[in-house]
Design a protein around this motif. Structure first.
Motif, PDB file in Angstrom:
ATOM      1  N   ASP A   1       0.792  -1.293   0.274  1.00  6.10           N
ATOM      2  CA  ASP A   1       0.022  -0.243  -0.373  1.00  6.10           C
ATOM      3  C   ASP A   1       1.653   1.128  -0.088  1.00  6.10           C
ATOM      4  OD1 ASP A   1       0.786  -0.464   2.510  1.00  6.10           O
ATOM      5  OD2 ASP A   1      -1.247   0.417   3.869  1.00  6.10           O
ATOM      6  N   VAL A   2       2.273   1.425   0.219  1.00 12.02           N
ATOM      7  CA  VAL A   2       3.029   2.598  -0.143  1.00 12.02           C
ATOM      8  C   VAL A   2       4.089   2.561  -1.260  1.00 12.02           C
ATOM      9  CG1 VAL A   2       5.637   2.734   0.161  1.00 12.02           C
ATOM     10  CG2 VAL A   2       4.356   2.281   2.375  1.00 12.02           C
ATOM     11  N   GLU A   3       3.095   3.705  -1.659  1.00 15.14           N
ATOM     12  CA  GLU A   3       3.105   4.590  -3.422  1.00 15.14           C
ATOM     13  C   GLU A   3       4.599   4.210  -3.835  1.00 15.14           C
ATOM     14  OE1 GLU A   3       0.852   7.578  -3.736  1.00 15.14           O
ATOM     15  OE2 GLU A   3      -1.349   6.773  -2.827  1.00 15.14           O
ATOM     16  N   PHE A   4       5.299   4.371  -2.645  1.00 17.81           N
ATOM     17  CA  PHE A   4       6.855   4.737  -3.623  1.00 17.81           C
ATOM     18  C   PHE A   4       7.857   3.409  -3.593  1.00 17.81           C
ATOM     19  CE2 PHE A   4       6.475   7.108   0.707  1.00 17.81           C
ATOM     20  CZ  PHE A   4       7.878   6.220   1.271  1.00 17.81           C
ATOM     21  N   HIS A   5       8.825   3.120  -4.471  1.00 15.24           N
ATOM     22  CA  HIS A   5       9.724   2.140  -3.761  1.00 15.24           C
ATOM     23  C   HIS A   5      11.102   2.842  -3.509  1.00 15.24           C
ATOM     24  CE1 HIS A   5       6.968  -0.992  -6.232  1.00 15.24           C
ATOM     25  NE2 HIS A   5       7.053   0.241  -6.953  1.00 15.24           N
ATOM     26  N   LEU A   6      11.691   1.460  -2.814  1.00 17.07           N
ATOM     27  CA  LEU A   6      12.935   1.865  -2.431  1.00 17.07           C
ATOM     28  C   LEU A   6      14.411   1.782  -3.852  1.00 17.07           C
ATOM     29  CD1 LEU A   6      14.901   2.595  -0.440  1.00 17.07           C
ATOM     30  CD2 LEU A   6      15.255   0.430   0.575  1.00 17.07           C
ATOM     31  N   THR A   7      14.432   3.070  -4.215  1.00 11.10           N
ATOM     32  CA  THR A   7      15.305   3.140  -6.068  1.00 11.10           C
ATOM     33  C   THR A   7      15.484   5.105  -6.184  1.00 11.10           C
ATOM     34  OG1 THR A   7      13.015   3.928  -7.467  1.00 11.10           O
ATOM     35  CG2 THR A   7      13.907   0.705  -7.179  1.00 11.10           C
ATOM     36  N   THR A   8      16.348   4.415  -6.588  1.00 12.11           N
ATOM     37  CA  THR A   8      17.341   6.020  -6.819  1.00 12.11           C
ATOM     38  C   THR A   8      15.820   7.257  -7.466  1.00 12.11           C
ATOM     39  OG1 THR A   8      18.534   5.370  -8.882  1.00 12.11           O
ATOM     40  CG2 THR A   8      19.810   5.270  -6.996  1.00 12.11           C
ATOM     41  N   SER A   9      15.377   6.374  -8.431  1.00 13.31           N
ATOM     42  CA  SER A   9      14.604   7.047  -9.119  1.00 13.31           C
ATOM     43  C   SER A   9      13.553   8.302  -7.945  1.00 13.31           C
ATOM     44  CB  SER A   9      13.999   6.617 -10.350  1.00 13.31           C
ATOM     45  OG  SER A   9      14.263   5.583 -10.855  1.00 13.31           O
ATOM     46  N   THR A  10      12.916   7.477  -7.247  1.00 14.27           N
ATOM     47  CA  THR A  10      12.135   7.569  -5.698  1.00 14.27           C
ATOM     48  C   THR A  10      13.224   9.171  -5.181  1.00 14.27           C
ATOM     49  OG1 THR A  10      10.845   6.035  -5.347  1.00 14.27           O
ATOM     50  CG2 THR A  10      10.900   7.720  -3.854  1.00 14.27           C
ATOM     51  N   PHE A  11      14.446   9.050  -5.172  1.00 15.45           N
ATOM     52  CA  PHE A  11      15.299   9.740  -3.927  1.00 15.45           C
ATOM     53  C   PHE A  11      15.719  10.682  -4.872  1.00 15.45           C
ATOM     54  CE2 PHE A  11      14.919   5.797  -1.230  1.00 15.45           C
ATOM     55  CZ  PHE A  11      15.040   6.958   0.345  1.00 15.45           C
ATOM     56  N   SER A  12      15.298  10.763  -5.926  1.00 17.75           N
ATOM     57  CA  SER A  12      16.368  11.455  -7.141  1.00 17.75           C
ATOM     58  C   SER A  12      15.375  12.715  -6.827  1.00 17.75           C
ATOM     59  CB  SER A  12      16.590  11.459  -8.663  1.00 17.75           C
ATOM     60  OG  SER A  12      15.256  10.701  -9.164  1.00 17.75           O
ATOM     61  N   ALA A  13      13.664  13.047  -6.943  1.00 15.75           N
ATOM     62  CA  ALA A  13      13.235  14.215  -6.536  1.00 15.75           C
ATOM     63  C   ALA A  13      13.608  14.984  -5.182  1.00 15.75           C
ATOM     64  CB  ALA A  13      11.706  14.048  -6.109  1.00 15.75           C
ATOM     65  N   PHE A  14      14.404  14.528  -3.544  1.00 16.75           N
ATOM     66  CA  PHE A  14      14.987  14.798  -2.929  1.00 16.75           C
ATOM     67  C   PHE A  14      16.460  15.433  -2.424  1.00 16.75           C
ATOM     68  CE2 PHE A  14      11.468  11.848  -2.285  1.00 16.75           C
ATOM     69  CZ  PHE A  14      10.494  13.312  -1.594  1.00 16.75           C
TER      70      PHE A  14
ATOM     71  N   THR B   1      13.391  16.815   4.161  1.00 14.46           N
ATOM     72  CA  THR B   1      12.900  16.231   2.909  1.00 14.46           C
ATOM     73  C   THR B   1      12.385  14.958   2.657  1.00 14.46           C
ATOM     74  OG1 THR B   1      14.247  16.474   1.328  1.00 14.46           O
ATOM     75  CG2 THR B   1      13.358  18.220   0.518  1.00 14.46           C
ATOM     76  N   LEU B   2      13.912  14.208   3.229  1.00 12.79           N
ATOM     77  CA  LEU B   2      13.018  13.224   3.562  1.00 12.79           C
ATOM     78  C   LEU B   2      11.885  12.784   4.536  1.00 12.79           C
ATOM     79  CD1 LEU B   2      17.288  11.715   2.751  1.00 12.79           C
ATOM     80  CD2 LEU B   2      14.812  12.220   1.047  1.00 12.79           C
ATOM     81  N   GLN B   3      11.931  13.189   5.133  1.00 12.61           N
ATOM     82  CA  GLN B   3      11.335  13.222   7.669  1.00 12.61           C
ATOM     83  C   GLN B   3      10.179  12.424   6.502  1.00 12.61           C
ATOM     84  OE1 GLN B   3      12.696  14.624  10.119  1.00 12.61           O
ATOM     85  NE2 GLN B   3      11.674  12.636  10.742  1.00 12.61           N
ATOM     86  N   SER B   4       9.840  12.370   6.116  1.00 11.15           N
ATOM     87  CA  SER B   4       7.818  11.189   5.914  1.00 11.15           C
ATOM     88  C   SER B   4       7.929  10.110   5.323  1.00 11.15           C
ATOM     89  CB  SER B   4       7.209  12.648   5.177  1.00 11.15           C
ATOM     90  OG  SER B   4       7.658  12.779   3.487  1.00 11.15           O
ATOM     91  N   MET B   5       9.471  10.312   4.608  1.00 13.01           N
ATOM     92  CA  MET B   5      10.396   8.974   3.657  1.00 13.01           C
ATOM     93  C   MET B   5      10.376   7.935   4.602  1.00 13.01           C
ATOM     94  SD  MET B   5      12.004   8.416   0.338  1.00 13.01           S
ATOM     95  CE  MET B   5      10.868   9.457  -0.629  1.00 13.01           C
ATOM     96  N   MET B   6      11.075   8.479   5.820  1.00 14.14           N
ATOM     97  CA  MET B   6      12.065   7.812   6.623  1.00 14.14           C
ATOM     98  C   MET B   6      10.891   7.555   7.778  1.00 14.14           C
ATOM     99  SD  MET B   6      14.460   6.946   5.921  1.00 14.14           S
ATOM    100  CE  MET B   6      15.780   7.284   4.163  1.00 14.14           C
TER     101      MET B   6
END
Length: 481
Positions: free
Chosen positions: A308-321, A420-425
């Motif tokens: 149910d989590v929409e993002f994946h653990l990839t560099t593409s996801t983190f590249s936004a930040f 910017t990574l707070q919510s993801m972590m």
């Protein structure tokens, strides 16, 4: 004083000082009078059965009747049919141990008799009843070299007030003449045999059962608990207190704990049969042991992220930040390695249990199965509260994550805004890390309980630097095969 004598004296003084500075227990077990009474009920039931096994030897002798002559008598095949202990109690003997007092006990014996007076010979059977038997037993409590409890009989006395004998046969006048001699000898023999059987029962039944108290308990493949007694059980006016080491340790490499337990005191509660005093030292040695064993390391990969989590653990996801990520490692799977630079220590207050762990989060790009590229290192701190309970003889827990704070310790992909990574972590820790930790805490850690003891009516209370667990106990005897 010579140099050698001075050295010996200094060594002796150092040893005395070391012994006097006894280590505080990390864990305390308190058995109240209600708990002792419950154990006493089961112990008396065992003793009743054991006393029926008393072997009474044959009795024979001669006595002289005035104007008649010498009479020879024999009592044989003596069988102790029953031994009943209807009234008994167990008492605390401060600084000494325990005392069991039995009153108004009674027993039944039967057997055969034979008499000879000149040419007169007769024989038959008899029934004997022993009444108003008083037994007093003192139990000494200690510990052996392995830290297990020991129990032995330090004193025992038996007094029999009444012995009634009924002889079958026609020569009643003759039986009455030697009845007194038989009664006195039988009383003396039985009084001695009862205390012998008590000592044997304590040695063969009670002592082996006390030794089922686990001195060490293996928790998993990495950590165990040391529950060895640090001192003999101490009887006070109201309870029996047992001080245990109460320390977790790494199975692979046991090292000295770099902190010491504080004095641990239990409040004067006596509503339950048993209380457990759990110090913050005990719980913090768990953290130290798991950290020493290298167990406080956790890795998160994309396959572990809930659907149910929409993002994946990839560099593409983190590249936004982190813009540099997509340039250096485009669309590359990532791995997060969480570890604690030091053992996370908790604190216990009357309000509850809490800790402020510091977690290092190292991010990697997975280039191949055996090649990881380091990306950045974050430090996470947060407030964590814990709920403690007792289930199936285990201390169980559940963690709740509070506010967390991120900071950047090192970056291999340029500078970026950590907030910017707070919510993801938050999502990674709350949906992946925390459930895994709580699953392990839900399995719990065993309390030091002897064999076949179950707890119920449990309570948990927090106090400064320790928590108290109270419970009633139920003994489950082995099923008969």
């Amino acid at each position: 004083m010579g140099a050698q004598s001075a050295a010996v004296a200094c060594g002796t003084l150092a040893l005395c000082l070391a012994l006097s500075a006894a280590t505080n227990p990390g864990f305390v077990v308190r058995i109240t009078q209600a708990g002792l009474d419950y154990a006493h009920q089961h112990g008396i039931a065992v003793l009743e059965k054991e006393l029926t096994k008393v072997k009474v030897p044959d009795i024979s002798g001669d006595f002289r009747i005035r104007h008649v002559g010498k009479v020879h008598y024999e009592l044989s095949r003596l069988d102790l049919r029953s031994f009943h202990l209807p009234y008994s109690r167990i008492s605390l003997l401060p600084s000494l141990g325990l005392q069991v007092s039995i009153s108004n006990a009674f027993a039944s014996v039967d057997g055969n008799w034979r008499v000879k007076l000149y040419f007169i010979r007769d024989h038959g059977s008899f029934d004997l009843r022993v009444e108003n038997v008083y037994i007093k037993i003192n139990l000494k409590l200690g510990k052996d070299s392995s830290g297990k409890p020991t129990i032995s009989t330090s004193d025992c006395s038996t007094h029999i007030s009444k012995v009634w004998v009924h002889f079958s046969g026609k020569l009643g006048w003759l039986y009455n003449l030697f009845y007194r001699a038989v009664e006195q000898r039988f009383r003396k023999i039985l009084e001695s045999k009862v205390c012998d059987m008590v000592a044997n029962s304590v040695h063969t039944e009670l002592q082996p059962y006390a030794q089922t108290l686990p001195v060490t308990s293996k928790i998993d493949d990495m950590v165990g608990i040391d529950y060895a007694l640090v001192a003999p059980p101490a009887a006070t006016a109201q309870s029996l207190d047992v001080d245990l080491k109460g320390e977790f340790y790494s199975l692979a490499h046991r090292s000295a704990v770099p902190f010491s337990p504080l004095p641990l005191a239990l409040p004067p509660d006596h509503d339950h049969m048993v209380y457990f005093g759990v110090s913050s030292y005990f719980l913090n040695t768990a953290s130290f042991a798991y950290h020493t064993a290298g167990a406080l390391v956790f890795e998160i990969t994309d396959s572990m992220i809930p659907k149910d989590v929409e993002f994946h653990l990839t560099t593409s996801t983190f590249s936004a930040f982190i813009p540099e990520l997509e340039k250096m490692y485009p669309n590359t799977p990532m791995k997060l390695r969480l570890s604690t630079p030091s053992p996370p220590f908790l604190s216990i207050t009357p309000e509850g249990l809490s800790l402020r762990p510091v977690v290092d989060i190292q991010a990697y790009a997975i280039l191949s199965s055996d090649h990881l590229a380091p990306l950045f290192l974050l430090s996470l701190t947060g407030n964590v509260s814990a709920v403690i309970n007792v289930s199936s003889g285990h201390i169980v827990g559940n963690l709740t994550m509070g506010r967390m704070k991120l900071s950047l310790k090192h970056s291999d992909v340029g500078t970026f805004q950590v907030r910017t990574l707070q919510s993801m972590m938050n999502i990674y820790t709350s949906s992946i890390l925390l459930p895994n930790l709580n699953e392990r805490l839900g399995q719990g850690f065993p309390l030091p309980l002897p064999d076949r003891i179950k707890l119920h009516n449990t309570i948990v209370r927090f106090q400064q630097d320790s928590l108290m667990l109270g419970a009633d106990v139920h003994y489950e005897p082995r099923a008969r095969s």
